[in-house]
Scaffold this active site. Sequence first.
Site, PDB file in Angstrom:
ATOM      1  N   GLU A  30     -26.613 -10.344  -9.180  1.00  0.00           N
ATOM      2  CA  GLU A  30     -25.873 -10.191  -7.929  1.00  0.00           C
ATOM      3  C   GLU A  30     -24.493  -9.688  -8.325  1.00  0.00           C
ATOM      4  OE1 GLU A  30     -23.800 -10.022  -5.283  1.00  0.00           O
ATOM      5  OE2 GLU A  30     -23.539 -12.194  -5.108  1.00  0.00           O
TER       6      GLU A  30
ATOM      7  N   CYS B 101     -17.887 -10.272  -2.433  1.00  0.00           N
ATOM      8  CA  CYS B 101     -18.660  -9.073  -2.800  1.00  0.00           C
ATOM      9  C   CYS B 101     -19.184  -8.329  -1.565  1.00  0.00           C
ATOM     10  CB  CYS B 101     -19.780  -9.428  -3.765  1.00  0.00           C
ATOM     11  SG  CYS B 101     -20.781 -10.794  -3.190  1.00  0.00           S
TER      12      CYS B 101
HETATM   13  P1  NAD Z   1     -15.126  -9.915 -15.386  1.00  0.00           P
HETATM   14  O1  NAD Z   1     -15.951  -8.691 -15.412  1.00  0.00           O
HETATM   15  O2  NAD Z   1     -14.303 -10.236 -16.584  1.00  0.00           O
HETATM   16  O3  NAD Z   1     -16.015 -11.219 -15.128  1.00  0.00           O
HETATM   17  C1  NAD Z   1     -16.882 -11.351 -14.034  1.00  0.00           C
HETATM   18  C2  NAD Z   1     -17.623 -12.677 -14.204  1.00  0.00           C
HETATM   19  O4  NAD Z   1     -18.453 -12.593 -15.342  1.00  0.00           O
HETATM   20  C3  NAD Z   1     -16.727 -13.887 -14.451  1.00  0.00           C
HETATM   21  O5  NAD Z   1     -17.249 -14.979 -13.732  1.00  0.00           O
HETATM   22  C4  NAD Z   1     -16.824 -14.126 -15.960  1.00  0.00           C
HETATM   23  O6  NAD Z   1     -16.699 -15.485 -16.323  1.00  0.00           O
HETATM   24  C5  NAD Z   1     -18.212 -13.639 -16.276  1.00  0.00           C
HETATM   25  N1  NAD Z   1     -18.363 -13.051 -17.604  1.00  0.00           N
HETATM   26  C6  NAD Z   1     -17.558 -12.147 -18.205  1.00  0.00           C
HETATM   27  N2  NAD Z   1     -18.055 -11.784 -19.390  1.00  0.00           N
HETATM   28  C7  NAD Z   1     -19.228 -12.473 -19.554  1.00  0.00           C
HETATM   29  C8  NAD Z   1     -20.212 -12.527 -20.571  1.00  0.00           C
HETATM   30  N3  NAD Z   1     -20.138 -11.766 -21.677  1.00  0.00           N
HETATM   31  N4  NAD Z   1     -21.257 -13.378 -20.404  1.00  0.00           N
HETATM   32  C9  NAD Z   1     -21.372 -14.130 -19.292  1.00  0.00           C
HETATM   33  N5  NAD Z   1     -20.477 -14.110 -18.281  1.00  0.00           N
HETATM   34  C10 NAD Z   1     -19.422 -13.286 -18.412  1.00  0.00           C
HETATM   35  O7  NAD Z   1     -14.215  -9.774 -14.127  1.00  0.00           O
HETATM   36  P2  NAD Z   1     -13.276 -10.778 -13.386  1.00  0.00           P
HETATM   37  O8  NAD Z   1     -11.875 -10.322 -13.590  1.00  0.00           O
HETATM   38  O9  NAD Z   1     -13.581 -12.219 -13.657  1.00  0.00           O
HETATM   39  O10 NAD Z   1     -13.752 -10.461 -11.918  1.00  0.00           O
HETATM   40  C11 NAD Z   1     -13.466  -9.202 -11.344  1.00  0.00           C
HETATM   41  C12 NAD Z   1     -14.661  -8.402 -10.996  1.00  0.00           C
HETATM   42  O11 NAD Z   1     -15.851  -9.178 -10.998  1.00  0.00           O
HETATM   43  C13 NAD Z   1     -14.510  -7.891  -9.586  1.00  0.00           C
HETATM   44  O12 NAD Z   1     -14.122  -6.545  -9.656  1.00  0.00           O
HETATM   45  C14 NAD Z   1     -15.851  -8.045  -8.945  1.00  0.00           C
HETATM   46  O13 NAD Z   1     -16.513  -6.824  -8.955  1.00  0.00           O
HETATM   47  C15 NAD Z   1     -16.631  -8.919  -9.854  1.00  0.00           C
HETATM   48  N6  NAD Z   1     -17.010 -10.209  -9.241  1.00  0.00           N
HETATM   49  C16 NAD Z   1     -18.046 -10.187  -8.383  1.00  0.00           C
HETATM   50  C17 NAD Z   1     -18.434 -11.361  -7.782  1.00  0.00           C
HETATM   51  C18 NAD Z   1     -19.571 -11.372  -6.821  1.00  0.00           C
HETATM   52  O14 NAD Z   1     -19.614 -12.242  -5.971  1.00  0.00           O
HETATM   53  N7  NAD Z   1     -20.524 -10.472  -6.938  1.00  0.00           N
HETATM   54  C19 NAD Z   1     -17.769 -12.551  -8.076  1.00  0.00           C
HETATM   55  C20 NAD Z   1     -16.712 -12.525  -8.978  1.00  0.00           C
HETATM   56  C21 NAD Z   1     -16.345 -11.337  -9.573  1.00  0.00           C
END
Ligand code: NAD
Length: 477
Positions: A248, A282
Site C-alpha cells: 500500500e 495517501c
Molecule cells: P521513507 O520512504 O523514508 O519511509 C516510508 C516508510 O517506510 C516509513 O514508515 C519507514 O519507517 C519505512 N521504511 C523505510 N525504509 C525501510 C526499509 N528499508 N524497510 C522497512 N521499512 C522501511 O519516507 P518517510 O519520510 O517516512 O515518508 C514519506 C513518504 O512516505 C511520503 O512521500 C509518502 O509517499 C510515503 N508514505 C506513505 C504512506 C501511506 O499511507 N501510503 C504512509 C507514510 C508515508
Amino acid sequence: MTYQPKLHIGEWLDAGGRELLPVENPATGVTVAQFPVATIADLDHALECSARGFSVWRTKPALQRSAILRRAAELMRERKELIAGLITLEQGKPLREALLEAANGADITEWFAEEGRRAYGRVIPARQPGIMQIATVEPIGPVAAFSPWNFPVSQAVRKIAGSLAAGCSIILKGPEDTPSSVCETIRCYIDAGVDADALSLVFGRPPEISSHLIPSPVIRKVSFTGSVPVGKHLAMMAAEHMKPCTMELGGHGPAVVFDDVDPAKAAAEFAAFKFRNAGQVCISPTRFFVQDAVHDTFLEEFVSIATKLKVGVGQDEASQMGPLANKRRIDALEELVTNAVAVGATLHCGGERIGNQGNFFAPTVLSDIPDDARIMQEEPFGPVALINRFTDEDEAWQRANATAYGLASYAYTRDGDRAQRAGEKLDSGMVSINHFGLATAETPFGGVKESGYGREGGIEGLDAYLITKFTTRRHYQ
Ligand code: NAD
C-alpha cells in the site's frame, strides 16, 4: 518523558541494554519518548515466537479467535483517550482526529473479528463418482508487516487484525517516529487474549529489520504501507524468496470538479478533506482539475478556507490542523513548492514553514501549475492543493491519470452519466464521487500502478492472509 515504548516479543521487554533512540513531539521538537532498537538476536527471537505462535493461533477455532479480537476492539474503545493522546503527542494531528483514528482501529478490529468467521471453502463436483474435491482456505503463515507513521494506529490495525483473523501470526515493525500509540494498541490485543507468541512488535533501524525478517524461511507473507521507493525495495526482496506481498504505497489523488456543481460548496468539502492530518494521507485529493466556468470561484473559496485554517498544537481544541509529523516533510514540501513557482505556478497562500518551533507548515494553494513541475508527479504528502483548470471532459480524465500513481481519485458532478464515466475512466484502485467514502473497514482499499498491489479492507483484506488448498479424495478401492 511520559511513555516508554517497548518491544513485544513473547512478552513485553524492558529496554535492558538496548540502544534507545529519541521520539520527538512534532509540535515542539522536544523529546517525549525513547524507543528501544531491536537487535538481531531480538529479531531471531521474534521469528521463533512467530513460528510457535502460528502453530498455536491457527488451531484455535475461528469463533474463539473472533471473540478475542472483539474483546481487543472493546479494549481499544475503553482506552481510546490514552491511545489518541499518544497519537497526537508523537504524530501531531488534532486530538479530535486522533480520537477518530483510535475509534477506527476498534472498528476495523471488530469487522475482521467477524469476517474471520466467514473464511469459507467450497466443494467442487468431481468428474467421476466416488471422488470428493474440496477447496479450503488456510492462514498463509507468519507475516512480516511494516506500518507507517501517518496513521500509526489504523494502518497497523489493518495488518494486525487481518492477519490474526485469518489465523496467521504477525511480527509488526511499528513506525519509529510514532511508536507509543502502536504499543498501546498491541497491548489491547495481548490483554484481550491473543497468544503472546502470535503478535510481536519491534522497532529499530528499518532496513536492518526488513532485510532480516523478509528472507527468513519462517515468514510467508509481507505487508508494507509507505513510500513507493521503499515498497519497491521490499517487494524485490520478497520476490527473491517468492513471498507474496501487500503493498500500500503512495498516491497523488486527482479530483475532477465539473461545472454542474456548486463550486463554493465543493471547495469547502474538498478543503476539509485535503487538510485532514495536514495532508499526510495517501488518499488525499491533491491535483484538482476544475472546469473553466467554476474554476475561479472554486479557487477563491479554497484559498479563503486555507488562509483561515487554524494551525496549532493538536492538544488545543481550536486547532484545525497540526504540525507535520517530521522535519523530512518540511524539507520535501519547501523544495517542491519552490520548484513549482520557479516553473511558473502561482502561489496563493502558504508554501512555507510557520515559525521556527515544531514542524508547522502553512496550508498551501497553488494554481496554474505547469505539467512539468515536479509537484505534479511527486506526491507532496502535505497540506498542499494544486488547482488547475480544464475545458473538455476527456482532457480531464487524461490529465487526472497522468502520473505513475493510481490509488484514489475523486470527481464531483450532478450528471449521472458523467459520474459513471468517472468510475470507468479514472485509473486508480478507488474512485469516490461526490463524497469521500473511502477507507471503511468493509470496503477494499488499495491501488494500481506504482501505488502498489493487494487490498487491505473488505473481504480482500482477509483474503490477503489466506491461501487456497485443494484436496481431492477417492473412496479406497
Ligand atoms: P521513507 O520512504 O523514508 O519511509 C516510508 C516508510 O517506510 C516509513 O514508515 C519507514 O519507517 C519505512 N521504511 C523505510 N525504509 C525501510 C526499509 N528499508 N524497510 C522497512 N521499512 C522501511 O519516507 P518517510 O519520510 O517516512 O515518508 C514519506 C513518504 O512516505 C511520503 O512521500 C509518502 O509517499 C510515503 N508514505 C506513505 C504512506 C501511506 O499511507 N501510503 C504512509 C507514510 C508515508
